[in-house]
Design an enzyme around this catalytic site. Structure first.
Site, short mmCIF file in Angstrom:
data_model
loop_
_atom_site.label_atom_id
_atom_site.label_comp_id
_atom_site.label_asym_id
_atom_site.label_seq_id
_atom_site.Cartn_x
_atom_site.Cartn_y
_atom_site.Cartn_z
N LYS B 45 0.81 -1.22 0.00
CA LYS B 45 0.00 0.00 0.00
C LYS B 45 0.85 1.28 0.00
O LYS B 45 1.86 1.36 0.70
CB LYS B 45 -0.87 -0.06 1.26
CG LYS B 45 -1.73 1.15 1.53
CD LYS B 45 -2.92 1.20 0.64
CE LYS B 45 -3.53 2.60 0.64
NZ LYS B 45 -3.99 3.02 -0.67
N LEU B 73 -4.64 7.73 -0.77
CA LEU B 73 -3.44 7.30 -0.03
C LEU B 73 -3.64 7.17 1.47
O LEU B 73 -2.77 7.51 2.27
CB LEU B 73 -2.26 8.26 -0.30
CG LEU B 73 -1.79 8.31 -1.76
CD1 LEU B 73 -0.73 9.41 -1.94
CD2 LEU B 73 -1.23 6.97 -2.21
N ASN B 127 5.94 6.68 -6.38
CA ASN B 127 4.63 6.97 -6.96
C ASN B 127 4.53 8.47 -7.25
O ASN B 127 4.31 9.27 -6.34
CB ASN B 127 3.54 6.52 -5.99
CG ASN B 127 2.15 6.65 -6.58
OD1 ASN B 127 1.98 7.19 -7.68
ND2 ASN B 127 1.17 6.16 -5.86
N CYS B 130 -0.20 9.42 -8.43
CA CYS B 130 -1.51 9.24 -7.78
C CYS B 130 -2.43 10.39 -8.15
O CYS B 130 -2.11 11.54 -7.87
CB CYS B 130 -1.37 9.16 -6.26
SG CYS B 130 -3.00 9.01 -5.49
N ILE B 191 0.75 1.28 -16.08
CA ILE B 191 0.33 2.66 -15.81
C ILE B 191 -0.38 2.75 -14.47
O ILE B 191 -0.98 1.76 -14.03
CB ILE B 191 -0.62 3.19 -16.93
CG1 ILE B 191 -1.86 2.31 -17.06
CG2 ILE B 191 0.10 3.33 -18.23
CD1 ILE B 191 -2.91 2.82 -18.05
N ASN B 192 -0.33 3.92 -13.87
CA ASN B 192 -1.22 4.21 -12.75
C ASN B 192 -2.63 4.40 -13.34
O ASN B 192 -2.83 4.23 -14.54
CB ASN B 192 -0.74 5.46 -12.01
CG ASN B 192 -1.20 5.47 -10.55
OD1 ASN B 192 -2.33 5.12 -10.25
ND2 ASN B 192 -0.33 5.88 -9.64
N THR B 193 -3.59 4.77 -12.51
CA THR B 193 -4.97 4.88 -13.00
C THR B 193 -5.15 6.09 -13.91
O THR B 193 -4.41 7.07 -13.84
CB THR B 193 -5.94 5.01 -11.82
OG1 THR B 193 -5.51 6.09 -10.99
CG2 THR B 193 -6.00 3.74 -11.00
N GLY B 217 -9.04 -1.44 -13.95
CA GLY B 217 -9.83 -2.58 -14.41
C GLY B 217 -9.64 -2.79 -15.91
O GLY B 217 -8.96 -2.01 -16.58
N GLY B 244 -5.43 -3.30 -15.81
CA GLY B 244 -6.54 -4.11 -16.28
C GLY B 244 -6.23 -5.57 -16.54
O GLY B 244 -7.02 -6.26 -17.19
#
Lengths: 255, 303
Positions: B45, B73, B127, B130, B191-193, B217, B244
């Site tokens: 996390k 976070l 990161n 975010c 990739i991050n979101t 996803g 995804g």
């Protein structure tokens, strides 16, 4: 208690109304030790709109037959798919999840308060309480008489009191207006239903210094503490409803 | 026997399947479902110097073949991690990687220094992508100069393997990959979101308390795969692909496009044993195709 993924066979689907049913499922294995208040995460396949699992309360358990029931209200594509399941279909679940209602050691006078689909976990709880010698009363709130669910089932637990918003059955109004609250002195209230209802029940319990636990229905992705999406604000900070709940003492919640 | 091992520099991974940060807790949450030590690594996390309560509820919205999150976070900070979590997870026989976050350059530096001292953590994932925090996060990852500065500053203090996680919310992700490689990243993860939103038409308000959130996803897989392919061709360091991945087939697409490893994310919410199932699926694919080493298929489509 270990969580696991299991494929359960549907052994019954009792349609109660146009949008409510009780689905009964059976495991090929020995059921884990479910406790009242816990839930399961049901996988819904077949549509991009039902990507995530659906958290469903454990409504009643038959440990002897490794079966349990879920009370389903159709609210969208996922619950609609469950509503349409037939005997012989399979349902993939993760279970058992979450904490449970605390069962007292003393001889408390107990009231179970449920609203709409929120009555679901109270049947299993009520039966467990009765098995331990308690005589709980049940107070259920519905919109109108056509929405009233499962009264016969709950009558096995104890006295059942009903309110409907239009007065078509039981007393008219909301659960917190019911006369039983003035005629009986309760030590404990266990409650599940819409947030708005649980908040007034919590307020009533606080004011009258009654021990009260509520079961929350927060949106969640995983159900076992990794997504951190279902949080509730408490005196301990933001915590997951799925692992620290769904049952909370109202004194912990920052409502 | 298939060799599934890969390396980031001299750091060996017994296989190329890792869990993605924010989708596996600290690994312990998955203990009931499979043996976490079977994986090549776990990325725990997102961690910050100070505890963070995260964003207000609601933080999640289901979308077609995916979901939006705006957790922000939430974590108990590095002190708590060191004293309460690290002792519990350092026994796992896998590479434990900490996802490092900050609001300022100094945060990233101090946190990386702290984690450098933890013996059982052989790598960090920086990161800078975010989308759910107001300060820091994606701000570092969507500006080339900031991405350069934060990578350089952390590289100067962090002695072990440095993975930099990129944001897809940029015009050309390859530019960012090249910059962080130049500044000494040992590996790049992506990739991050993707930034996105949903509106609740019954309540007539945004579905998330923060209005926008990060989309993950299978809905984002083609975007992720395209970016991994572009970046893998442009840099020399190993690329860790994610976005995804639901099945072994999805993961294999990433290897063929150039990823040296993959991270498994959102699918774990639905099938907690997915990472290990994907690992098994990769192994049987290699056997079926007659390959004896995962490295033989990395970037195969580019040969």
């Amino acid at each position: 208690m270990a969580k696991c993924v299991d494929d359960l066979k549907v052994v019954g689907n009792k349609l109660l109304t146009e949008d409510f049913c009780v689905i009964e499922v059976e495991s090929g294995k020995k059921l884990p030790e479910f406790r009242p208040g816990q839930f399961v995460q049901v996988r819904i396949d077949g549509s991009p709109a039902t990507f995530l699992r659906r958290p469903i309360s454990i409504h009643d358990v038959d440990f002897g037959k490794n079966r349990y029931k879920m009370l389903i209200q159709v609210l969208g594509k996922g619950t609609e798919t469950i509503y349409r399941l037939k005997s012989g279909d399979y349902l993939n679940v993760i279970h058992p999840l979450g904490n449970s209602f605390t069962i007292p050691d003393d001889k408390s006078k107990i009231l179970l308060v449920g609203g709409g689909c929120g009555i679901a976990p109270l049947l299993f709880l009520g039966k467990q309480l009765k098995a331990r010698g308690f005589e709980p009363d049940v107070l259920m709130g519905f919109r109108n008489s056509s929405r009233v669910l499962e009264i016969e089932e709950y009558s096995q637990i104890g006295d059942v009191f009903v309110t409907t918003e239009d007065g078509s059955l039981g007393e008219k109004g909301y659960v917190t207006n019911h006369s039983v609250l003035t005629s009986v002195k309760y030590d404990r209230i266990y409650c599940c239903g819409p947030d708005s209802m649980m908040k007034v029940v919590a307020e009533y319990s606080m004011k009258n210094n009654i021990f009260c636990e509520v079961s929350l229905e927060n949106l969640m992705a995983c159900g076992f503490g990794i997504c951190l999406c279902c949080i509730v604000e408490t005196t301990r900070g933001n915590i997951c409803t799925c692992t620290e709940g769904p049952v909370f003492n109202i004194r912990e919640l920052k409502w | 026997m298939v060799n599934l091992g890969i390396n980031i520099g001299d750091l060996h991974f017994k296989n190329p399947v890792l869990t993605a940060s924010g989708t596996c807790g600290y690994g312990t949450e998955l203990d009931d479902f499979f043996d976490v030590s079977r994986l090549g690594g776990i990325v725990v996390k997102g961690t910050t110097l100070e505890p963070r309560e995260g964003n207000a509820y609601p933080r999640m919205a289901e979308t077609p073949s995916g979901m939006l999150n705006a957790v922000g976070l939430q974590n108990k900070g590095i002190d708590y991690f060191e004293s309460n979590i690290y002792p519990k997870i350092s026994g796992y026989d896998t590479n434990i990687i900490v996802n490092v976050n900050g609001s300022t350059l100094d945060d990233y530096i101090s946190l990386s220094e702290r984690i450098d001292r933890l013996e059982k953590i052989p790598a960090i994932e920086l990161n800078i992508s975010c989308p759910n925090v107001k300060k820091g996060g994606m701000i570092f990852g969507t500006n080339l100069q900031s991405a350069r500065e934060v990578t350089r500053a952390v590289r100067a203090v962090y002695t072990k393997k440095l993975i930099v996680k990129l944001s897809p919310n940029v015009t050309n992700i390859v530019d960012f990959a090249k910059v962080v490689e130049e500044e000494g990243a040992d590996s790049i993860s992506l990739i991050n979101t993707l930034l996105g939103m949903a509106v609740d038409i019954n309540m007539m308000k945004p579905s998330l308390s923060t209005v926008t959130g990060g989309l993950s996803g299978p809905a984002i897989k083609p975007v992720a795969l395209g970016m991994v392919w572009q970046v893998a061709k442009a840099v020399k360091v190993p690329v860790i692909g994610m976005g995804g991945i639901m099945t072994a087939s999805d993961a294999i697409e990433f290897f063929l496009a150039g990823a040296s490893a993959v991270q498994i994310g959102t699918v774990t919410f639905i099938d907690p044993a997915a990472p290990v199932k994907i690992l098994e699926g990769i192994e049987s694919y290699l056997q079926r195709k007659g390959f004896s080493d995962i490295k033989d298929i990395i970037g195969y489509i580019n040969h």
